[in-house]
Scaffold this motif. Structure first.
Motif, PDB file in Angstrom:
ATOM      1  N   ASN A   1       0.599  -1.324  -0.081  1.00 45.49           N
ATOM      2  CA  ASN A   1      -0.073  -0.013   0.054  1.00 45.49           C
ATOM      3  C   ASN A   1       0.759   1.113   0.061  1.00 45.49           C
ATOM      4  OD1 ASN A   1      -2.261  -1.376  -0.166  1.00 45.49           O
ATOM      5  ND2 ASN A   1      -2.978  -0.901   1.951  1.00 45.49           N
ATOM      6  N   VAL A   2       1.885   1.233   0.623  1.00 44.97           N
ATOM      7  CA  VAL A   2       2.749   2.388   0.452  1.00 44.97           C
ATOM      8  C   VAL A   2       3.054   2.570  -0.883  1.00 44.97           C
ATOM      9  CG1 VAL A   2       5.263   3.279   1.139  1.00 44.97           C
ATOM     10  CG2 VAL A   2       3.958   2.348   2.838  1.00 44.97           C
ATOM     11  N   GLY A   3       3.550   1.648  -1.640  1.00 44.78           N
ATOM     12  CA  GLY A   3       4.076   1.934  -2.844  1.00 44.78           C
ATOM     13  C   GLY A   3       3.016   2.043  -3.882  1.00 44.78           C
ATOM     14  N   PHE A   4       1.720   1.568  -3.525  1.00 43.68           N
ATOM     15  CA  PHE A   4       0.521   1.890  -4.584  1.00 43.68           C
ATOM     16  C   PHE A   4      -0.011   3.210  -4.272  1.00 43.68           C
ATOM     17  CE2 PHE A   4      -4.032   1.563  -5.168  1.00 43.68           C
ATOM     18  CZ  PHE A   4      -3.945   1.473  -6.418  1.00 43.68           C
ATOM     19  N   PHE A   5      -0.092   3.751  -3.133  1.00 45.53           N
ATOM     20  CA  PHE A   5      -0.859   5.134  -2.664  1.00 45.53           C
ATOM     21  C   PHE A   5       0.312   6.116  -2.780  1.00 45.53           C
ATOM     22  CE2 PHE A   5      -4.084   2.131  -1.042  1.00 45.53           C
ATOM     23  CZ  PHE A   5      -5.093   2.678  -1.535  1.00 45.53           C
TER      24      PHE A   5
ATOM     25  N   VAL B   1       1.475   6.606  -5.486  1.00 46.95           N
ATOM     26  CA  VAL B   1       1.365   7.042  -7.055  1.00 46.95           C
ATOM     27  C   VAL B   1      -0.253   7.229  -7.143  1.00 46.95           C
ATOM     28  CG1 VAL B   1       1.398   6.130  -9.445  1.00 46.95           C
ATOM     29  CG2 VAL B   1       3.248   5.671  -7.848  1.00 46.95           C
ATOM     30  N   LEU B   2      -1.039   6.549  -6.613  1.00 50.60           N
ATOM     31  CA  LEU B   2      -2.677   6.749  -7.086  1.00 50.60           C
ATOM     32  C   LEU B   2      -3.162   7.996  -6.889  1.00 50.60           C
ATOM     33  CD1 LEU B   2      -4.914   5.199  -8.332  1.00 50.60           C
ATOM     34  CD2 LEU B   2      -5.569   4.565  -5.855  1.00 50.60           C
ATOM     35  N   PRO B   3      -2.962   8.547  -5.611  1.00 47.55           N
ATOM     36  CA  PRO B   3      -3.696  10.036  -5.553  1.00 47.55           C
ATOM     37  C   PRO B   3      -3.095  10.823  -6.376  1.00 47.55           C
ATOM     38  CG  PRO B   3      -2.791   8.734  -3.474  1.00 47.55           C
ATOM     39  CD  PRO B   3      -2.068   8.079  -4.475  1.00 47.55           C
ATOM     40  N   TYR B   4      -2.056  10.838  -7.112  1.00 51.42           N
ATOM     41  CA  TYR B   4      -1.620  11.880  -8.017  1.00 51.42           C
ATOM     42  C   TYR B   4      -1.872  11.533  -9.591  1.00 51.42           C
ATOM     43  CZ  TYR B   4       0.275  12.844  -3.539  1.00 51.42           C
ATOM     44  OH  TYR B   4       0.400  12.950  -2.296  1.00 51.42           O
ATOM     45  N   LEU B   5      -2.165  10.336  -9.760  1.00 46.65           N
ATOM     46  CA  LEU B   5      -2.437   9.756 -11.121  1.00 46.65           C
ATOM     47  C   LEU B   5      -3.503  10.750 -12.066  1.00 46.65           C
ATOM     48  CD1 LEU B   5      -1.975   7.678 -13.252  1.00 46.65           C
ATOM     49  CD2 LEU B   5      -3.472   6.137 -12.011  1.00 46.65           C
ATOM     50  N   ALA B   6      -4.670  10.829 -11.487  1.00 40.99           N
ATOM     51  CA  ALA B   6      -5.676  11.493 -12.118  1.00 40.99           C
ATOM     52  C   ALA B   6      -5.301  13.093 -12.496  1.00 40.99           C
ATOM     53  CB  ALA B   6      -7.087  11.764 -11.182  1.00 40.99           C
ATOM     54  N   GLN B   7      -4.577  13.733 -11.587  1.00 43.74           N
ATOM     55  CA  GLN B   7      -4.350  15.008 -12.110  1.00 43.74           C
ATOM     56  C   GLN B   7      -3.096  14.941 -13.144  1.00 43.74           C
ATOM     57  OE1 GLN B   7      -2.210  17.212  -8.760  1.00 43.74           O
ATOM     58  NE2 GLN B   7      -2.343  19.139  -9.769  1.00 43.74           N
TER      59      GLN B   7
ATOM     60  N   GLY C   1      -0.212   1.846   5.503  1.00 46.75           N
ATOM     61  CA  GLY C   1       0.271   1.881   3.903  1.00 46.75           C
ATOM     62  C   GLY C   1      -0.264   3.174   3.343  1.00 46.75           C
ATOM     63  N   ALA C   2      -1.658   3.056   3.432  1.00 49.54           N
ATOM     64  CA  ALA C   2      -2.551   3.732   2.600  1.00 49.54           C
ATOM     65  C   ALA C   2      -2.400   5.351   3.155  1.00 49.54           C
ATOM     66  CB  ALA C   2      -4.067   3.471   2.475  1.00 49.54           C
ATOM     67  N   PHE C   3      -1.804   5.450   4.543  1.00 47.43           N
ATOM     68  CA  PHE C   3      -1.764   6.627   4.884  1.00 47.43           C
ATOM     69  C   PHE C   3      -0.417   7.346   4.755  1.00 47.43           C
ATOM     70  CE2 PHE C   3      -0.361   9.457   8.676  1.00 47.43           C
ATOM     71  CZ  PHE C   3      -1.432  10.374   8.538  1.00 47.43           C
ATOM     72  N   LEU C   4       0.524   6.363   4.801  1.00 44.07           N
ATOM     73  CA  LEU C   4       2.045   6.948   4.601  1.00 44.07           C
ATOM     74  C   LEU C   4       2.381   6.945   2.802  1.00 44.07           C
ATOM     75  CD1 LEU C   4       3.742   4.183   7.080  1.00 44.07           C
ATOM     76  CD2 LEU C   4       3.474   6.768   7.375  1.00 44.07           C
ATOM     77  N   GLY C   5       1.638   6.245   2.014  1.00 44.14           N
ATOM     78  CA  GLY C   5       1.859   6.175   0.801  1.00 44.14           C
ATOM     79  C   GLY C   5       1.633   7.584   0.125  1.00 44.14           C
ATOM     80  N   PRO C   6       0.656   8.128   0.475  1.00 44.41           N
ATOM     81  CA  PRO C   6       0.601   9.649  -0.308  1.00 44.41           C
ATOM     82  C   PRO C   6       1.464  10.533   0.117  1.00 44.41           C
ATOM     83  CG  PRO C   6      -1.635   8.650   0.345  1.00 44.41           C
ATOM     84  CD  PRO C   6      -0.557   7.788   0.766  1.00 44.41           C
ATOM     85  N   LEU C   7       2.012  10.406   1.644  1.00 42.70           N
ATOM     86  CA  LEU C   7       2.847  11.137   2.304  1.00 42.70           C
ATOM     87  C   LEU C   7       4.170  11.311   1.436  1.00 42.70           C
ATOM     88  CD1 LEU C   7       2.148  10.959   5.948  1.00 42.70           C
ATOM     89  CD2 LEU C   7       1.398  12.643   4.262  1.00 42.70           C
ATOM     90  N   LEU C   8       4.693   9.884   1.078  1.00 43.21           N
ATOM     91  CA  LEU C   8       5.876   9.708   0.327  1.00 43.21           C
ATOM     92  C   LEU C   8       5.558  10.248  -1.036  1.00 43.21           C
ATOM     93  CD1 LEU C   8       8.431   8.181  -0.413  1.00 43.21           C
ATOM     94  CD2 LEU C   8       7.280   6.369  -0.977  1.00 43.21           C
TER      95      LEU C   8
ATOM     96  N   ARG D   1       7.047  11.437 -12.833  1.00 38.96           N
ATOM     97  CA  ARG D   1       7.896  10.203 -13.197  1.00 38.96           C
ATOM     98  C   ARG D   1       8.783   9.813 -11.584  1.00 38.96           C
ATOM     99  NH1 ARG D   1      11.337  11.061 -18.433  1.00 38.96           N
ATOM    100  NH2 ARG D   1       9.294  10.931 -18.938  1.00 38.96           N
ATOM    101  N   ALA D   2       9.310  10.626 -11.060  1.00 31.99           N
ATOM    102  CA  ALA D   2       9.972  10.287  -9.777  1.00 31.99           C
ATOM    103  C   ALA D   2       9.116   9.427  -8.822  1.00 31.99           C
ATOM    104  CB  ALA D   2      10.508  11.616  -9.147  1.00 31.99           C
ATOM    105  N   VAL D   3       7.566  10.003  -8.542  1.00 32.23           N
ATOM    106  CA  VAL D   3       6.851   9.219  -7.682  1.00 32.23           C
ATOM    107  C   VAL D   3       6.794   7.723  -8.483  1.00 32.23           C
ATOM    108  CG1 VAL D   3       4.417   9.190  -6.865  1.00 32.23           C
ATOM    109  CG2 VAL D   3       5.563  11.510  -7.320  1.00 32.23           C
ATOM    110  N   CYS D   4       6.228   7.692  -9.805  1.00 32.67           N
ATOM    111  CA  CYS D   4       6.286   6.518 -10.327  1.00 32.67           C
ATOM    112  C   CYS D   4       7.543   5.467  -9.814  1.00 32.67           C
ATOM    113  CB  CYS D   4       5.823   6.520 -11.630  1.00 32.67           C
ATOM    114  SG  CYS D   4       4.244   6.924 -12.221  1.00 32.67           S
ATOM    115  N   LEU D   5       8.570   6.061 -10.180  1.00 33.57           N
ATOM    116  CA  LEU D   5       9.960   5.214 -10.011  1.00 33.57           C
ATOM    117  C   LEU D   5      10.003   4.809  -8.390  1.00 33.57           C
ATOM    118  CD1 LEU D   5      12.337   7.100 -12.525  1.00 33.57           C
ATOM    119  CD2 LEU D   5      10.979   4.699 -12.709  1.00 33.57           C
ATOM    120  N   ALA D   6       9.740   5.820  -7.628  1.00 34.85           N
ATOM    121  CA  ALA D   6       9.857   5.348  -6.078  1.00 34.85           C
ATOM    122  C   ALA D   6       8.755   4.416  -5.961  1.00 34.85           C
ATOM    123  CB  ALA D   6       9.346   6.906  -5.364  1.00 34.85           C
TER     124      ALA D   6
END
Length: 404
Positions: free
Chosen positions: A23-27, A29-35, A153-160, A170-175
């Protein structure tokens, strides 16, 4: 939560840590995909919605495939392949600039989860049953630790992701890909190889086995009614927040409230439910609490609250849905091993998500026609969905177990 994790066997700690890392890895990226799709790539709004819908379909809709492969070949190869595909998907998305390449990357990202999530969930459920038999620790408590790790993980992922967003999407996806590289390495080294539960059998009879008794179908439908209600946090709640405050800016705070509640209160709630309630009663009670949240919003409609006071019904809904989730999600997952043959546990855990996802698709389409109108009717109908699921869950017989 950390104390409970330390008390688990090493393999269960690996599985719980896996859910956190997923969830850290997934979230991230996901919150920023639509924008990114709408602003950086210039995709139309309908196209952005279509791409996000494809991701959900390729993930939830295909969970049953990952579950069946887990039963056939064992969890380790399915998890490893899923991690490789997720790394490739995030890497592809980082450099995708055309609609077709974005769609391909998103489908790959979703399908990767359809592989590794049922494998990890079925292994966690199986190990929780064994841990319960060995120590007396309720399996629902172990599954609650698993759920809390996912929410963390869902909480920490968007912070990362937000920390890296200044360097570009691109940096977010690679992270996100880097997180899954670490998960892949950990599972390559630590996850034991285990023969599939029916590796030497013909691939037939699994679905018939799931449908042989009504209990599993009841759990799927009841769980689906919860997911229909939970999905309203993304459909009806934003409209209510905008009505009350004139914008959706407060939504982030409400979602943060939900995640923090799960991380901090999930385990005490599950321990209390384990002492006071059976699994069926916890499932029914959780659905009733969710329904009460929607009834609270319905009762507030005639008051026409606005501003900060107007956020109170939405906050009440989020708290009620989150508390209901704490009761019913571990209970639903803990019921599955008692309702299906152990040989088909992976298929069952995948089917739980896929069938429930189909219920969400149908239910959300039906309730979506009422969203524009809002008002008491909308919120009353939404309350009726989990309450109907609670009535259905009461049909589960005490002690019902799989046979054959």
């Amino acid at each position: 939560m950390f104390r409970e994790v330390r008390g688990l066997p090493a393999y269960l700690r690996l599985l719980v840590g896996t859910q956190l890392a997923f969830n850290v890895g997934f979230f991230a990226v996901l919150p920023y995909l639509a924008q990114h799709l709408g602003t950086a790539l210039g995709m139309a709004g309908w196209a952005v919605g279509f791409v996000l819908g494809l991701r959900t379909f390729s993930q939830q809709g295909l969970f049953v495939v990952g579950g069946a492969l887990t039963d056939r070949y064992g969890p380790r190869p399915v998890v490893l392949v899923g991690c490789v595909l997720r790394i490739a998907g995030f890497g592809w998305l980082a450099f995708a600039e055309e609609t077709a390449t974005v769609v391909g990357a998103v489908l790959l990202i979703g399908f990767a989860a359809a592989l590794f999530s049922p494998a990890v969930e079925s292994e966690t459920a199986r190990e929780a049953v064994r841990f319960e038999a060995a120590t007396g620790t309720p399996r629902a408590q172990v599954l609650a630790v698993f759920s809390a790790a996912g929410q963390a993980g869902a909480f920490l992922g968007p912070l990362l992701g937000s920390l890296l967003l200044g360097a570009g999407f691109r940096a977010v996806c690679l992270a996100g890909a880097a997180v899954f590289v670490a998960v892949l390495a950990g599972h390559w080294r630590l996850m034991p190889a285990r023969e599939g539960a029916h590796e030497r059998e013909h691939r037939r009879g699994g679905v018939r086995a799931l449908l042989a008794g009504p209990g599993f179908a009841v759990v799927c439908l009841a769980y689906g009614s919860y997911l229909v209600a939970y999905n309203q946090l993304y459909l009806s709640l934003p409209a209510e927040v905008e009505r009350a405050t004139g914008s959706q800016a407060a939504l982030g705070w409400l979602f943060a409230l939900s995640s923090l509640l799960v991380v901090s209160v999930q385990l005490p709630v599950t321990r209390w439910a384990g002492r006071r309630l059976g699994l069926r009663t916890a499932l029914v009670s959780g659905l009733c609490v969710v329904g009460a949240g929607f009834l609270g919003v319905a009762a507030s409609v005639p008051l026409r609250l606005t501003g900060a006071a107007g956020l109170l019904p939405g906050a009440f809904l989020v708290v009620a849905v989150t508390l209901g989730q704490m009761l019913l999600v571990p209970a639903a997952r803990a019921l599955v091993p008692d309702l299906v043959d152990d040989r088909h546990l992976g298929l069952a855990m995948g089917a739980l998500s896929s069938v429930s996802g189909l219920v969400v698709l149908v239910g959300s389409s039906a309730t979506g026609t009422l969203t524009a109108g809002g008002g008491v009717v909308l919120w009353s109908v939404l309350a009726a969905v989990p309450l109907a699921g609670a009535l259905l869950a009461r049909c589960l017989r005490h002690g019902e177990r799989a046979t054959g």
